[in-house]
Design an enzyme around this catalytic site. Structure first.
Site, PDB file in Angstrom:
ATOM      1  N   LYS A   1     -11.461  -9.313   4.979  1.00 57.32           N
ATOM      2  CA  LYS A   1     -12.001  -7.976   5.209  1.00 57.32           C
ATOM      3  C   LYS A   1     -12.672  -7.466   3.946  1.00 57.32           C
ATOM      4  CE  LYS A   1     -10.986  -3.413   6.854  1.00 57.32           C
ATOM      5  NZ  LYS A   1      -9.857  -2.495   6.839  1.00 57.32           N
TER       6      LYS A   1
ATOM      7  N   ASP B   1      -8.290  -3.571  -1.641  1.00 48.02           N
ATOM      8  CA  ASP B   1      -9.406  -2.718  -2.033  1.00 48.02           C
ATOM      9  C   ASP B   1      -8.927  -1.461  -2.754  1.00 48.02           C
ATOM     10  OD1 ASP B   1      -8.503  -2.454   0.875  1.00 48.02           O
ATOM     11  OD2 ASP B   1      -9.446  -0.508   0.564  1.00 48.02           O
TER      12      ASP B   1
ATOM     13  N   TYR C   1       0.802  -1.212   0.000  1.00 46.85           N
ATOM     14  CA  TYR C   1       0.000   0.000   0.000  1.00 46.85           C
ATOM     15  C   TYR C   1       0.842   1.272   0.000  1.00 46.85           C
ATOM     16  CZ  TYR C   1      -3.135   3.687   1.582  1.00 46.85           C
ATOM     17  OH  TYR C   1      -3.827   4.866   1.691  1.00 46.85           O
TER      18      TYR C   1
HETATM   19  C1  B12 Z   1     -10.077   6.938  -4.912  1.00 49.60           C
HETATM   20  C2  B12 Z   1     -10.120   7.497  -3.514  1.00 49.60           C
HETATM   21  C3  B12 Z   1      -9.000   7.305  -2.713  1.00 49.60           C
HETATM   22  C4  B12 Z   1      -7.764   6.546  -3.186  1.00 49.60           C
HETATM   23  C5  B12 Z   1      -6.883   7.559  -3.951  1.00 49.60           C
HETATM   24  C6  B12 Z   1      -6.055   6.878  -5.004  1.00 49.60           C
HETATM   25  C7  B12 Z   1      -5.393   7.892  -5.848  1.00 49.60           C
HETATM   26  N1  B12 Z   1      -4.232   7.563  -6.283  1.00 49.60           N
HETATM   27  O1  B12 Z   1      -5.939   8.970  -6.135  1.00 49.60           O
HETATM   28  C8  B12 Z   1      -7.154   6.086  -1.816  1.00 49.60           C
HETATM   29  C9  B12 Z   1      -7.742   4.743  -1.475  1.00 49.60           C
HETATM   30  C10 B12 Z   1      -5.657   5.996  -1.764  1.00 49.60           C
HETATM   31  C11 B12 Z   1      -7.754   7.129  -0.894  1.00 49.60           C
HETATM   32  C12 B12 Z   1      -7.244   7.429   0.319  1.00 49.60           C
HETATM   33  C13 B12 Z   1      -7.785   8.378   1.187  1.00 49.60           C
HETATM   34  N2  B12 Z   1      -8.939   9.066   1.017  1.00 49.60           N
HETATM   35 CO1  B12 Z   1     -10.009   8.964  -0.553  1.00 49.60          CO
HETATM   36  N3  B12 Z   1     -11.324   8.722  -1.834  1.00 49.60           N
HETATM   37  C14 B12 Z   1     -11.259   8.181  -3.028  1.00 49.60           C
HETATM   38  C15 B12 Z   1     -12.649   8.240  -3.688  1.00 49.60           C
HETATM   39  C16 B12 Z   1     -13.278   6.894  -3.516  1.00 49.60           C
HETATM   40  C17 B12 Z   1     -12.717   8.615  -5.166  1.00 49.60           C
HETATM   41  C18 B12 Z   1     -11.944   9.863  -5.581  1.00 49.60           C
HETATM   42  C19 B12 Z   1     -11.754   9.793  -7.043  1.00 49.60           C
HETATM   43  O2  B12 Z   1     -10.822   9.168  -7.536  1.00 49.60           O
HETATM   44  N4  B12 Z   1     -12.700  10.363  -7.850  1.00 49.60           N
HETATM   45  C20 B12 Z   1     -12.681  10.286  -9.296  1.00 49.60           C
HETATM   46  C21 B12 Z   1     -12.035  11.542  -9.891  1.00 49.60           C
HETATM   47  C22 B12 Z   1     -11.927  11.401 -11.405  1.00 49.60           C
HETATM   48  O3  B12 Z   1     -12.869  12.622  -9.580  1.00 49.60           O
HETATM   49  P1  B12 Z   1     -12.321  14.020  -8.955  1.00 49.60           P
HETATM   50  O4  B12 Z   1     -11.212  13.772  -8.038  1.00 49.60           O
HETATM   51  O5  B12 Z   1     -13.488  14.774  -8.455  1.00 49.60           O
HETATM   52  O6  B12 Z   1     -11.738  14.768 -10.219  1.00 49.60           O
HETATM   53  C23 B12 Z   1     -12.543  15.386 -11.220  1.00 49.60           C
HETATM   54  C24 B12 Z   1     -12.902  16.826 -10.913  1.00 49.60           C
HETATM   55  O7  B12 Z   1     -13.031  17.112  -9.551  1.00 49.60           O
HETATM   56  C25 B12 Z   1     -11.857  17.629 -11.591  1.00 49.60           C
HETATM   57  N5  B12 Z   1     -10.570  17.853 -10.951  1.00 49.60           N
HETATM   58  C26 B12 Z   1     -10.022  17.277  -9.886  1.00 49.60           C
HETATM   59  N6  B12 Z   1      -8.799  17.787  -9.678  1.00 49.60           N
HETATM   60  C27 B12 Z   1      -8.575  18.684 -10.638  1.00 49.60           C
HETATM   61  C28 B12 Z   1      -7.498  19.508 -10.887  1.00 49.60           C
HETATM   62  C29 B12 Z   1      -7.547  20.380 -11.961  1.00 49.60           C
HETATM   63  C30 B12 Z   1      -6.411  21.266 -12.213  1.00 49.60           C
HETATM   64  C31 B12 Z   1      -8.691  20.431 -12.788  1.00 49.60           C
HETATM   65  C32 B12 Z   1      -8.742  21.332 -13.930  1.00 49.60           C
HETATM   66  C33 B12 Z   1      -9.755  19.605 -12.549  1.00 49.60           C
HETATM   67  C34 B12 Z   1      -9.688  18.735 -11.458  1.00 49.60           C
HETATM   68  O8  B12 Z   1     -11.656  16.873 -12.745  1.00 49.60           O
HETATM   69  C35 B12 Z   1     -11.690  15.481 -12.446  1.00 49.60           C
HETATM   70  C36 B12 Z   1     -12.251  14.741 -13.604  1.00 49.60           C
HETATM   71  O9  B12 Z   1     -13.578  15.104 -13.848  1.00 49.60           O
HETATM   72  C37 B12 Z   1     -13.396   9.328  -2.869  1.00 49.60           C
HETATM   73  C38 B12 Z   1     -14.894   9.112  -2.652  1.00 49.60           C
HETATM   74  C39 B12 Z   1     -15.665   9.460  -3.861  1.00 49.60           C
HETATM   75  N7  B12 Z   1     -16.461   8.546  -4.374  1.00 49.60           N
HETATM   76  O10 B12 Z   1     -15.578  10.574  -4.374  1.00 49.60           O
HETATM   77  C40 B12 Z   1     -12.648   9.251  -1.520  1.00 49.60           C
HETATM   78  C41 B12 Z   1     -12.389  10.553  -0.698  1.00 49.60           C
HETATM   79  C42 B12 Z   1     -12.021  11.660  -1.645  1.00 49.60           C
HETATM   80  N8  B12 Z   1     -11.254  10.193   0.164  1.00 49.60           N
HETATM   81  C43 B12 Z   1     -11.319  10.751   1.327  1.00 49.60           C
HETATM   82  C44 B12 Z   1     -10.358  10.554   2.351  1.00 49.60           C
HETATM   83  C45 B12 Z   1     -10.650  11.248   3.663  1.00 49.60           C
HETATM   84  C46 B12 Z   1      -9.224   9.763   2.156  1.00 49.60           C
HETATM   85  C47 B12 Z   1      -8.152   9.527   3.211  1.00 49.60           C
HETATM   86  C48 B12 Z   1      -7.632  10.856   3.711  1.00 49.60           C
HETATM   87  C49 B12 Z   1      -8.686   8.641   4.337  1.00 49.60           C
HETATM   88  C50 B12 Z   1      -7.635   8.383   5.364  1.00 49.60           C
HETATM   89  N9  B12 Z   1      -7.520   9.272   6.344  1.00 49.60           N
HETATM   90  O11 B12 Z   1      -6.991   7.378   5.286  1.00 49.60           O
HETATM   91  C51 B12 Z   1      -7.106   8.665   2.475  1.00 49.60           C
HETATM   92  C52 B12 Z   1      -5.768   9.361   2.385  1.00 49.60           C
HETATM   93  C53 B12 Z   1      -5.563  10.051   1.086  1.00 49.60           C
HETATM   94  C54 B12 Z   1      -4.764  11.324   1.144  1.00 49.60           C
HETATM   95  N10 B12 Z   1      -3.667  11.447   1.831  1.00 49.60           N
HETATM   96  O12 B12 Z   1      -5.188  12.253   0.493  1.00 49.60           O
HETATM   97  C55 B12 Z   1     -12.552  11.571   1.505  1.00 49.60           C
HETATM   98  C56 B12 Z   1     -12.368  13.086   1.490  1.00 49.60           C
HETATM   99  C57 B12 Z   1     -13.338  13.747   2.457  1.00 49.60           C
HETATM  100  C58 B12 Z   1     -13.325  15.211   2.335  1.00 49.60           C
HETATM  101  N11 B12 Z   1     -14.252  15.768   1.579  1.00 49.60           N
HETATM  102  O13 B12 Z   1     -12.495  15.835   2.921  1.00 49.60           O
HETATM  103  C59 B12 Z   1     -13.465  10.995   0.361  1.00 49.60           C
HETATM  104  C60 B12 Z   1     -14.496  11.972  -0.200  1.00 49.60           C
HETATM  105  C61 B12 Z   1     -14.139   9.752   0.986  1.00 49.60           C
HETATM  106  C62 B12 Z   1     -14.877  10.058   2.261  1.00 49.60           C
HETATM  107  N12 B12 Z   1     -16.143  10.393   2.196  1.00 49.60           N
HETATM  108  O14 B12 Z   1     -14.342   9.991   3.337  1.00 49.60           O
HETATM  109  N13 B12 Z   1      -8.863   7.702  -1.417  1.00 49.60           N
HETATM  110  C1  LIG Z   2      -3.765  -0.987   3.672  1.00 50.78           C
HETATM  111  C2  LIG Z   2      -3.861   0.438   4.063  1.00 50.78           C
HETATM  112  N1  LIG Z   2      -2.916   0.982   4.813  1.00 50.78           N
HETATM  113  C3  LIG Z   2      -3.002   2.261   5.206  1.00 50.78           C
HETATM  114  C4  LIG Z   2      -4.059   3.063   4.862  1.00 50.78           C
HETATM  115  C5  LIG Z   2      -4.118   4.452   5.414  1.00 50.78           C
HETATM  116  O1  LIG Z   2      -3.338   5.368   4.782  1.00 50.78           O
HETATM  117  P1  LIG Z   2      -2.310   6.235   5.591  1.00 50.78           P
HETATM  118  O2  LIG Z   2      -1.165   5.345   5.825  1.00 50.78           O
HETATM  119  O3  LIG Z   2      -2.028   7.335   4.647  1.00 50.78           O
HETATM  120  O4  LIG Z   2      -2.928   6.695   6.855  1.00 50.78           O
HETATM  121  C6  LIG Z   2      -5.045   2.553   4.051  1.00 50.78           C
HETATM  122  C7  LIG Z   2      -6.144   3.424   3.613  1.00 50.78           C
HETATM  123  O5  LIG Z   2      -7.282   3.156   3.719  1.00 50.78           O
HETATM  124  C8  LIG Z   2      -4.960   1.207   3.666  1.00 50.78           C
HETATM  125  O6  LIG Z   2      -5.933   0.650   2.930  1.00 50.78           O
END
Ligand code: B12
Ligand SMILES: Cc1ncc(COP(=O)(O)O)c(C=O)c1O
Ligand code: B12
Ligand SMILES: Cc1ncc(COP(=O)(O)O)c(C=O)c1O
Lengths: 514, 245, 245, 514
Positions: free
Chosen positions: D368, D296, D261
Site C-alpha cells: 500500500k 506511513d 499504530y
Molecule cells: C502529521 C499528520 C497526522 C499524523 C499526526 C501525528 C502526530 N503525532 O501529530 C497522523 C498520521 C497520526 C494523523 C492522523 C489524522 N489526521 Co492528520 N495530518 C497530519 C499532517 C500531514 C501534518 C500536520 C503537521 O504535523 N504539521 C506540522 C506542524 C509543525 O504544523 P502545525 O500543526 O500547523 O503547527 C504549527 C502552527 O500551527 C503552530 N501551532 C500549532 N499548535 C499550536 C499550539 C500553540 C499553543 C501554539 C502557540 C502554536 C501552535 O505552531 C506550529 C509550528 O509552527 C496534516 C496535513 C498537513 N500537511 O498539514 C494532516 C491533517 C491535519 N490531518 C487531518 C486529519 C483529518 C487526520 C485524521 C483525523 C484522519 C482520520 N480520520 O483518520 C487522523 C486522526 C488524528 C486525530 N485524532 O486528530 C486533516 C485535518 C482536516 C481539518 N482541517 O479538519 C489534515 C489537514 C489532513 C487532511 N487534509 O485531511 N495526521
Molecule cells: C494503520 C492505521 N490505523 C488506523 C488509522 C486511523 O486512525 P483511527 O484509529 O484513529 O481512526 C490510521 C490512520 O490513517 C492508520 O494509518
C-alpha cells in the site's frame, strides 16, 4: 546512446536533408530582399525613423528600389550617393524628401562606393564582434546556469516597462533565459518599429531600444544573481534579417529563427523567407547567438504522433541550413515539443521516444524542449501536472533549453504568479530527478526504441520524397503542420529581387569571408 | 430542481470555494490581512488563508479557501440557450435547397493580427472537429476560408464579391480585449458597407467570448468554447434559410 | 506605499483572480451561466469560465478567471501585529528570573479528540522547529506537555497542580469547526475553575485559526501557521513576567 | 529484481523479525482484553445497545468482569447463564439491570456452556465464511480492477449519508477501493457506536450499520460499473477486535490494521494493542480481508530519510505478526509512503529506492503506497504536482494499492472536486506511464541500489538491537515515529487480563483449528 540508432540510417537522413536543402540555398544565394538590404544599412549605422515612425532604412531602400531596382543591392547606390551628402541619416532624410536620385555607380565610382560601404558595414560587424566578446566575458564573470536544461521563460505584457520587472523577477526566481514575445501584429509589418513601446497585443514589439532596455536590465540581474541571464527575441516575420542584426547589435543571446515558421504560420512567401533566413543565420553565426527552431509549432496544427517524423525532417533541414550559414552545433537550439494527446495510452513513453530521438540525432546541439500547449485546457490543476511530466522528459532526455510551461496556457498570456508556479515546478523536477536519467534505460528492442526507429525511418522516407519533388513543392503540399503554402503566394514576395550581375552586399562579403 | 444552490465542498450548502490571486505588496502580516480583506469582499466568510508566497520584491501570491456566502439563483441565470433545432447535414442541405434555391454562401476569416486558424478551420474545413465534418462538407454551402490576419476591408470586399449570406469571424487572442476591439471594428464596417437589410449575418466565435454580448458587439451570434460545425450549420439554416433571406 | 491595491495578473491594476468551485448541478449551459452568476456576485467582471467538468451525476466543477472589481484598502486591513519584542532565550530567562523569581510554569496539550501533536511539540519540546529550540530549552520555563486527546477536565486539573502561568492548547482538526468548539469549551472551563485574576494565560494555536478571534474564543492569544517557539516565549515573558503576575 | 538485494541479508532480516516478534506473540496468546471478549459475543450474535447507546456486549462483559473477572474469558460464564435466560440479548438486558450474577461453570456445566458457546460463535464465523465466498463470487462476476495499483480513495464527511453519494461518485470516477475514515474521537472509545451516524469530526463513525449501508451502496456501484468496488475501514483503536469482527460480518474487503499504530499514534497501551491485534488479524485472515499496515504514519513524525529503516523494520514485524495470525501474503497491504522532503536533492530517486526496497522484500504482498502529507502545503498547485510524482513512483515500482493523494491535504478533508482532480491525476499517470517500469532500470551499483542496500542494512542492525532489548523496550524508547510509549502506560491497560487456567475463547479455538 540509449536508442541504438543505426548510424547508416542517421547518415543517410543527413545526406537526404542536404540534397533537399541545397536547391533552396542556391536560390537564397542568388536573391535579395528589402529586409536584407535594410539590414545592410542598419549595419552601416543608420538608425531612427521619420515622424510617421517609418525607419530611415525603409525610406532609403524604397527610394533606391524605385530609382535603380533592388537587384544590385542598395550598398553601391547608397554609398555612391553618400559621397555627396556625407552623412547616412541626412542622406536618408533627403531621399525621403525626394531630393536624391540614386544611381548605380560604375568603374572607379563603384570601387569607391564598395570600399566606403564595406568600411561602414564593417563597423557594424565590429560592434557585433565586440558584443560577442563582451558576452563571453560576462559569462565568464557571472557564470553559466548551474544546471541543464537552461530554464527559458516568456514575458508578454505588451509593455516593455511591465516586461522589465517581470523579467527580473523571473530571473530571480530561476530563469536562465528570458524571451520577450512579440505583439501579434509585428511579424507582418515590413519595418521594425522604433523606440521603447508600451502597447503590444499579447507580446511586446521587438525594437532596438526595447532590446537595449531589456538587455541592460538583465545585465543588472546577472550581476545581482551571479549568473549570466540570457535574452531572446524573434528573428522571424518580414523583417527577420533586420531583427537578427539588431539582436547582434544589442547583444541578444538567442533568437527564434526557423527556416519555415514564417511560411507556415504567418503565410509569408517561401522565397522571401528562405532568402531572409540565410542572411539572418549568417548574422547569428557571427554574433554567437543561439538560434531556436520552431518544429514545436507543427504539432499544434498536426497530430504529434502522426506527424512526428515531419518534426525530424524539419530538424534535419534546419540543421543543414544552419551549418550552411556558418552556425556551429552549440548554436543549434533545435526545437521539439511535448504535444501528444495526454489521453493516449503510453503517451509519456512516446514523448520520451521522440525527445530521445532528437537528443541522439543532434548530440551536440542544445535542444529546445517546448511544453504542452495544444492539449492544455482551462483545468489549471491538470495543466500544472502535465507541465511536471514535460519537465521530467526534459531532464530524463538531456534537453538543453527548457521552455517553461504555464498552467494557464489555454487561458491567458502568463501571469506573474503563473510563472512563479511554473518555475517551482521546474525546480522540483530538476532537483528531485536530476540524476534519474542514469536509471532510465529504454528496454532493448522495447516500446521506446521501436518508436524512435519507426519515426526515423518515416523521416528518411519523407526526405527521399522531398528530394525528388523539391522542398518548395513539399511545402506547397502541406507537408509541414498541414499548412499548404505555394511558392508563388504569401506575403512579402514583392520585396524579393533576383541578383543582377554585379550585385554587391558588403555584409555578406564580410560574413562569408572566413 | 432546486432554484437556489451554493458551492459544494463536501457537504450540501457549505459554500466552499477556492480562490488565488497576487497582490502587489511584499509578504508580511499586513499582506495576509489584505488578502483576507479581499476574500471577505468577494464574500468568503470565514476565509482561510492557506498559502502565501512572495514573488520577487513586491508581490505576494495567495491561496484562500472558504465558504462563500452568495447564493446562486438558478432561475435568474442568463444564458444564450440554443433556440434552434440541431439538424443533420442532410436536413441542412435539404432546407437550403428548398428555401434558398441556391447555395448558401459563407465567408470565414481570422481578422486583425490574430493568426489562430485552428478554430475557424475546425468549423469550416472538411476535416472538422470532434468527429463532425466542417461546413465545406455540406453540399449546399459554399465556403470561402480566408485564413489568418485578414484585414476588415479585405473581409468586406470578399463578402461582397462572394455575395456572402454569412460572415464567420474567429478571434482567439483576447489580451487587452483585442477580440472585442476587432469584432466591433468589423461589425461597424459591415454596417457601413451594406444597407440594413442586405448585410450578411455576422457570426463571431472563439474560446473566450461571452455569448451574451451580441448586442454590444453588433453581431448576430457568438459561439464559444467547444462549438461544433453542426451547431453552426443549423444556426445558419435557422436564420438564413428559414427567414428566407 | 499606496494604500489601495488590486490583484495583479500581468498589469498593474488589472484585478486578475482565479476561482474554482463545484456547484451541485449537472453540466449544461445553465450550469455555466450559474457559475458565471456566482463569479459576478464575487465581483469578477468580466469573468471567463475556462473549465467546466461534470463530477458524477449531479455536480460540476468550474474554474473561472477574471478581473475582480474590489479594491484592497491597506489602511483598513485588520491584523494582529506582534505587539511585543522578540527576545533571545537568554533575555527570556533573565526577565523571568528578575521579575518572577521562580520558574514560569507552562502546561500544553492537544485537547478534544485532536491527536495532532507535531505542532504543540514543535513549540514545547527541546527539538523545536525551523532551527529554534522549543520552550523546554528555556532554563527558566517549566514545561509540562500532556500530549494528545487530553480532556478539558484533565487539562484544568494539570493547570492547577502545576500552578500554570500559561496554558497552551493546540487544535489542528477544523472540520465542522471542531477547533472553535473545543477552544470555547476549554476557556469556559478555565473561567469557571479559576477566579478572574488567577486564571492562567490561555493561548491556542494551530494552522487554521483566525488570529483575530481571541475575544470570541475567550483566550488571550492565538498563534497561527508557522509560529516559532521564540515568538511564544517572548509573548509569555511580555505578558506574564512584565505584567508581574 | 532491480535492486540486486543479497538474499542472505533478506533472510537474516526476516529471521531477526521473527525473534523480535515471538515474545510479543507469546504475550498475546496468554492475555485477553475486554474488546476481544466483546468480539466473541458479537460473533455469537449479540447486537444492539441500551438507551444510552452503550452496546449490550459492553454491558455483558463489564458485568462478567465484575462478577468473575476476565481471565477465564466471558464465553463460559455467559453461555452458562444463557441456559437460564435462553436469549443472549435478553440476558444482556437482565445483566445490565443487575438481575444476573455470572459465575464460572465447572465440570459438566462447563462442558455444556462450552458447547453452546462454540455453536453460537460458530454461527458468526459461518457468516464470515459466507461473506468471503460471496465476495469471491462477486469478484468473479464483476471482475477485479483492470490495473495495478488499485486506486484507493478516502471519504470523510462525518455523515454516512453524505459519504455514500461521494463514495459512489468516486467509484464511478475510477476508485477501486473506498475507505471511510473515522471520526477523530472513535479510536479512544471503548465501545463501538450503534446505528447509522451523521456527526463525525473529520471522519464517520465505524458502526455495523454504517458498514452495511456503505457495502450495499458499493455493491450497487459494482454492478453498475462491472468492477467489484472494495470497502475499507479501520480495525484500530480500543475496539479493534470488534471492528474486525463487524468488518467480517458485513463483508468489508480491507482493513487498516497495524501492529503498532494504536500504541504510537493513539497512546493506547502496548499490551492491550498486541493482544487485540492478534485476535483482529485472525479474524481478517478468516474473512479473506486484506490488511493495510501503517508505516506511513512514522514518516509524519520522523524524517523519511533518517527513519527509512524503521519503516522496513516495522514492515518485517508486521509481516511476521500477520503470518503468525494466519494471514496469507496476498492479504498483506504493507504500508509505506512518499514523505521525503521534496526540496531534498534527488528526493525522487530516494523515494524510488525506498519503494522498490519494499517491493522486492515483499514480492507477493499488495503493498500500500501512501501519498505525501507532511510536506504538502496550502499551495494546491504544487500539491497536485507532488501527487503526480507520487503516482509515478507507484506505477514504476509496481505498488499494489495506491492511496490517492489530495492537493488539499494541508487544508481540508477532501472535497468532492479534490477527489476528482486527484483521480484524473492518477489516471493520467497510470495511462501515460503504465509500461514505463520496463525502461526503469536502476543503474547497477548506482544511487538507487546503494540507497536500498543501506536502508536494508540499517534495518538489520536495528532488528538485532531490538532482539537484544525486546520490542516493548524499543517502543518505549521512541524507536518508531519518535513516539515513546512505555509498556505500562497508555490507554486501555485496565481492559487487559492474563489468562487464568481454563481460559476459554470459542472464537480463537475455531480460528486456530486449521
Ligand atoms: C502529521 C499528520 C497526522 C499524523 C499526526 C501525528 C502526530 N503525532 O501529530 C497522523 C498520521 C497520526 C494523523 C492522523 C489524522 N489526521 Co492528520 N495530518 C497530519 C499532517 C500531514 C501534518 C500536520 C503537521 O504535523 N504539521 C506540522 C506542524 C509543525 O504544523 P502545525 O500543526 O500547523 O503547527 C504549527 C502552527 O500551527 C503552530 N501551532 C500549532 N499548535 C499550536 C499550539 C500553540 C499553543 C501554539 C502557540 C502554536 C501552535 O505552531 C506550529 C509550528 O509552527 C496534516 C496535513 C498537513 N500537511 O498539514 C494532516 C491533517 C491535519 N490531518 C487531518 C486529519 C483529518 C487526520 C485524521 C483525523 C484522519 C482520520 N480520520 O483518520 C487522523 C486522526 C488524528 C486525530 N485524532 O486528530 C486533516 C485535518 C482536516 C481539518 N482541517 O479538519 C489534515 C489537514 C489532513 C487532511 N487534509 O485531511 N495526521
Ligand atoms: C494503520 C492505521 N490505523 C488506523 C488509522 C486511523 O486512525 P483511527 O484509529 O484513529 O481512526 C490510521 C490512520 O490513517 C492508520 O494509518
Ligand atoms: C495552436 C496555438 C497557436 C498556433 C496557431 C496555429 C494556427 N494555425 O492556428 C501558433 C503556434 C502559431 C500560435 C502562435 C501564437 N499564439 Co497561440 N495558441 C495556440 C493554442 C495552443 C491552441 C489554440 C487552438 O488551436 N485551439 C483549438 C481550437 C479548435 O479551439 P478554439 O480556437 O477555441 O476554437 C473552437 C471554439 O472557440 C470555436 N470557434 C473559434 N473560432 C470560431 C469562429 C466561429 C465563426 C465559430 C462559429 C466558432 C469558433 O469553435 C472551435 C471549435 O470548437 C492556444 C492555447 C490553448 N491551449 O488554447 C494558444 C493561445 C491561443 N496563443 C496565444 C498567443 C498569445 C499566441 C501568440 C500571439 C504568441 C506570440 N506573441 O508569439 C502567437 C502569435 C499568433 C497570432 N498572431 O495570433 C494565447 C492567447 C492569449 C490570450 N487569451 O490573449 C494562447 C491562449 C496561449 C497563451 N496562454 O498564451 N498559437
Ligand atoms: C520559430 C518561431 N519563430 C517566431 C515565432 C514568433 O512569431 P512572430 O514572428 O509572429 O512573433 C514563433 C512563435 O512562437 C516561433 O516558434
Amino acid at each position: 546512446m540509449k536508442l541504438n540508432l543505426d548510424p547508416l540510417a542517421v547518415s543517410r537522413a543527413r545526406e537526404l536533408a542536404r540534397r533537399a536543402g541545397q536547391p533552396v540555398v542556391d536560390m537564397a544565394r542568388s536573391h535579395t530582399t528589402v529586409s536584407v538590404e535594410r539590414a545592410v544599412l542598419r549595419l552601416a549605422g543608420i538608425t531612427g525613423a521619420d515622424t510617421d515612425g517609418i525607419p530611415w532604412v525603409n525610406r532609403l531602400v524604397d527610394q533606391v528600389r524605385d530609382d535603380v531596382g533592388l537587384g544590385h543591392g542598395v550598398a553601391l547606390p547608397v554609398f555612391h550617393a553618400l559621397a555627396e551628402f556625407g552623412d547616412l541619416t541626412l542622406l536618408a532624410q533627403k531621399a525621403a524628401a525626394g531630393s536624391v536620385r540614386f544611381e548605380l555607380p560604375q568603374g572607379k565610382d563603384a570601387t569607391a562606393a564598395r570600399k566606403l560601404a564595406k568600411r561602414a558595414v564593417g563597423q557594424g560587424i565590429k560592434t557585433i564582434d565586440r558584443n560577442r566578446a563582451q558576452r563571453d566575458r560576462l559569462v565568464k564573470r557571472h557564470g553559466d546556469p548551474k544546471q541543464r536544461p537552461w530554464i527559458y521563460l516568456i514575458v508578454a505584457t505588451g509593455d516593455i516597462h511591465e516586461d522589465i520587472p517581470q523579467a527580473q523577477a523571473a530571473a530571480r526566481a530561476g530563469a536562465d533565459v528570458i524571451a520577450v514575445i512579440r505583439s501579434t501584429g509585428q511579424s507582418l509589418l515590413d519595418y521594425v518599429p522604433e523606440g521603447a513601446t508600451r502597447e503590444g497585443f499579447a507580446g511586446t514589439y521587438a525594437t532596438q531600444e526595447n532590446f537595449r532596455l531589456m538587455r541592460a536590465a538583465l545585465d543588472e540581474s546577472s550581476r545581482e544573481l551571479g549568473r549570466y541571464v540570457r535574452l531572446t527575441n524573434y528573428a522571424s516575420g518580414l523583417c527577420m534579417p533586420e531583427i537578427a542584426t539588431l539582436a547582434g547589435l544589442q547583444r541578444l543571446d538567442m533568437m527564434l529563427n526557423d527556416s519555415m515558421y514564417g511560411i507556415l504560420f504567418r503565410d509569408i512567401n517561401p522565397i522571401r523567407t528562405f532568402v531572409d533566413q540565410r542572411f539572418s543565420r549568417q548574422i547569428h553565426a557571427r554574433a554567437g547567438i543561439i538560434i531556436n527552431t520552431g518544429e514545436d509549432n507543427y504539432l499544434t496544427t498536426a497530430d504529434a504522433v502522426e506527424a512526428a517524423h515531419t518534426v525530424t525532417v524539419s530538424q534535419l533541414l534546419n540543421e543543414f541550413f544552419a551549418h550552411e550559414a556558418g552556425l556551429q552545433d552549440w548554436q543549434l537550439g533545435i526545437g521539439h515539443a511535448f504535444e501528444i494527446n495526454p489521453d493516449l495510452p503510453e503517451s509519456f513513453r512516446l514523448e520520451l521516444a521522440h525527445a530521445l530521438l532528437a537528443r541522439e540525432l543532434f548530440p551536440d546541439a542544445p535542444l529546445k524542449w517546448m511544453p504542452p500547449t495544444k492539449h492544455m485546457t482551462g483545468d489549471v490543476f491538470r495543466g500544472n501536472l502535465l507541465d511536471g511530466f514535460f519537465n521530467l522528459v526534459g531532464t530524463l532526455t538531456g534537453q538543453g533549453i527548457l521552455l517553461v510551461g504555464m498552467m494557464t496556457e489555454a487561458v491567458v498570456t502568463p501571469w506573474l504568479s503563473d510563472r512563479d508556479i511554473a518555475l517551482q515546478n521546474v525546480r522540483y523536477v530538476l532537483n528531485a530527478c536530476g540524476g534519474l536519467h542514469e536509471d532510465f534505460v529504454p528496454a532493448p528492442g522495447g516500446f521506446i526504441q521501436q518508436r524512435a526507429h519507426t519515426v526515423l525511418n518515416e523521416a528518411i522516407d519523407l526526405l527521399a520524397e522531398i528530394v525528388d519533388d523539391t522542398l518548395l513543392n513539399a511545402i506547397a503540399d502541406g507537408t509541414f503542420g498541414i499548412m499548404k503554402r505555394p511558392a508563388n503566394r504569401g506575403k512579402g514576395l514583392d520585396g524579393v529581387a533576383k541578383h543582377e550581375p554585379g550585385y554587391y552586399n558588403p555584409a555578406t562579403e564580410i560574413l562569408e569571408a572566413r | 430542481m432546486k432554484t437556489i444552490v451554493r458551492p459544494y465542498g463536501d457537504t450540501t450548502g457549505d459554500g466552499m470555494t477556492q480562490v488565488s490571486f497576487t497582490l502587489p505588496i511584499p509578504h508580511d502580516k499586513l499582506a495576509e490581512g489584505a488578502a483576507l480583506q479581499l476574500a471577505a469582499k468577494m464574500g468568503l466568510e470565514p476565509a482561510m488563508l492557506v498559502h502565501a508566497k512572495q514573488i520577487g520584491d513586491g508581490f505576494t501570491f495567495f491561496v484562500v479557501y472558504g465558504s462563500v456566502r452568495h447564493l446562486v439563483e438558478l432561475d435568474k441565470v442568463q444564458v444564450v440557450q440554443r433556440d434552434f433545432d440541431l439538424l443533420s447535414a442532410k436536413e441542412v442541405n435539404t432546407i437550403v435547397k428548398q428555401r434558398l434555391r441556391r447555395k448558401l454562401s459563407v465567408v470565414g476569416a481570422c481578422i486583425g493580427t490574430d493568426a489562430h486558424t485552428v478554430g475557424i478551420d475546425a468549423i469550416l474545413n472538411l476535416k472538422g472537429i470532434a468527429g463532425e465534418k466542417g461546413l465545406e462538407y455540406y453540399r449546399e454551402l459554399k465556403v470561402l476560408n480566408m485564413g489568418a490576419q485578414v484585414t476588415v476591408p479585405e473581409l468586406v470586399a470578399a463578402a461582397r464579391s462572394e455575395k456572402a449570406d454569412a460572415v464567420l469571424v474567429s478571434q482567439v487572442v483576447t489580451q487587452r480585449d483585442a477580440h472585442l476591439h476587432n469584432t466591433r471594428e468589423m461589425s461597424a464596417a459591415f454596417r457601413e458597407a451594406f444597407p440594413a437589410g442586405k448585410r450578411p449575418l455576422l457570426i463571431v466565435g472563439g474560446p473566450r467570448f461571452d455569448e451574451m454580448m451580441t448586442q454590444e458587439l453588433g453581431v448576430d451570434r457568438i459561439f464559444g468554447r467547444g462549438t461544433t460545425p453542426r451547431e453552426v450549420a443549423s444556426y445558419l439554416v435557422h436564420r438564413v434559410a428559414r427567414e428566407g433571406r
